[in-house]
Motif scaffolding. Structure first.
Motif, PDB file in Angstrom:
ATOM      1  N   PRO A   1       0.793  -1.236   0.000  1.00 12.43           N
ATOM      2  CA  PRO A   1       0.000   0.000   0.000  1.00 12.43           C
ATOM      3  C   PRO A   1       0.823   1.282   0.000  1.00 12.43           C
ATOM      4  O   PRO A   1       0.328   2.327  -0.403  1.00 12.43           O
ATOM      5  N   ALA A   2       2.080   1.232   0.411  1.00 13.74           N
ATOM      6  CA  ALA A   2       2.903   2.448   0.453  1.00 13.74           C
ATOM      7  C   ALA A   2       3.581   2.745  -0.877  1.00 13.74           C
ATOM      8  O   ALA A   2       4.418   3.635  -0.958  1.00 13.74           O
ATOM      9  N   SER A   3       3.238   2.020  -1.925  1.00 13.50           N
ATOM     10  CA  SER A   3       3.845   2.261  -3.230  1.00 13.50           C
ATOM     11  C   SER A   3       3.452   3.645  -3.738  1.00 13.50           C
ATOM     12  O   SER A   3       2.318   4.081  -3.568  1.00 13.50           O
ATOM     13  N   ASP A   4       4.442   4.335  -4.331  1.00 11.52           N
ATOM     14  CA  ASP A   4       4.181   5.646  -4.932  1.00 11.52           C
ATOM     15  C   ASP A   4       4.988   5.744  -6.219  1.00 11.52           C
ATOM     16  O   ASP A   4       5.539   4.758  -6.680  1.00 11.52           O
ATOM     17  N   GLY A   5       5.094   6.895  -6.807  1.00 16.11           N
ATOM     18  CA  GLY A   5       5.772   7.042  -8.091  1.00 16.11           C
ATOM     19  C   GLY A   5       7.256   6.738  -8.088  1.00 16.11           C
ATOM     20  O   GLY A   5       7.812   6.358  -9.103  1.00 16.11           O
TER      21      GLY A   5
END
Length: 122
Positions: free
Chosen positions: A34-38
């Motif tokens: 869930p902490a995935s970002d660009g």
């Protein structure tokens, strides 16, 4: 007594973390973290193992089989059927380099970011 360590994560450098995470998520079935970002994306396994992908400016993919840009590390995946697994992974965006050191025993493929990885039935 040797130090007791348990491997909990592996992270690969790449130009597009979200795209590479999507490739490996489709290939392995791991859950998107869930902490995935660009700039960073990750996948998790139910036992807590984490597979991460981090953005690196001016990323240059490793070369296979040459060492102009060394591979530095690669994954080995156990599969039941080499041909079937190869077909599925090619459909997901992997490529198959011409050089195959022992295609009857294992296959070398290249992920969308250029990292070599192996399939084996052993």
């Amino acid at each position: 007594m040797p130090l007791q360590m348990r491997l909990t994560a592996v992270t690969l450098d790449c130009a597009d973390p979200e795209a590479l995470a999507a490739f490996y998520q489709q290939a392995t079935g791991l859950e998107l973290h869930p902490a995935s970002d660009g700039d960073f994306a990750g996948l998790t396994r139910e036992d807590g193992f984490f597979l991460g992908f981090q953005r690196v400016d001016d990323y240059r993919a490793p070369s296979w089989p040459g060492q102009t840009m060394p591979q530095q590390a690669h994954f080995d995946f156990h599969v039941d059927d080499l041909d079937e697994a190869e077909d599925v992974l090619l459909g997901l965006g992997a490529t198959r380099p011409e050089y195959q050191p022992d295609a009857d025993r294992w296959r070398v493929l290249i992920d969308p970011a250029g990292h070599p990885f192996c399939l084996t039935t052993r």
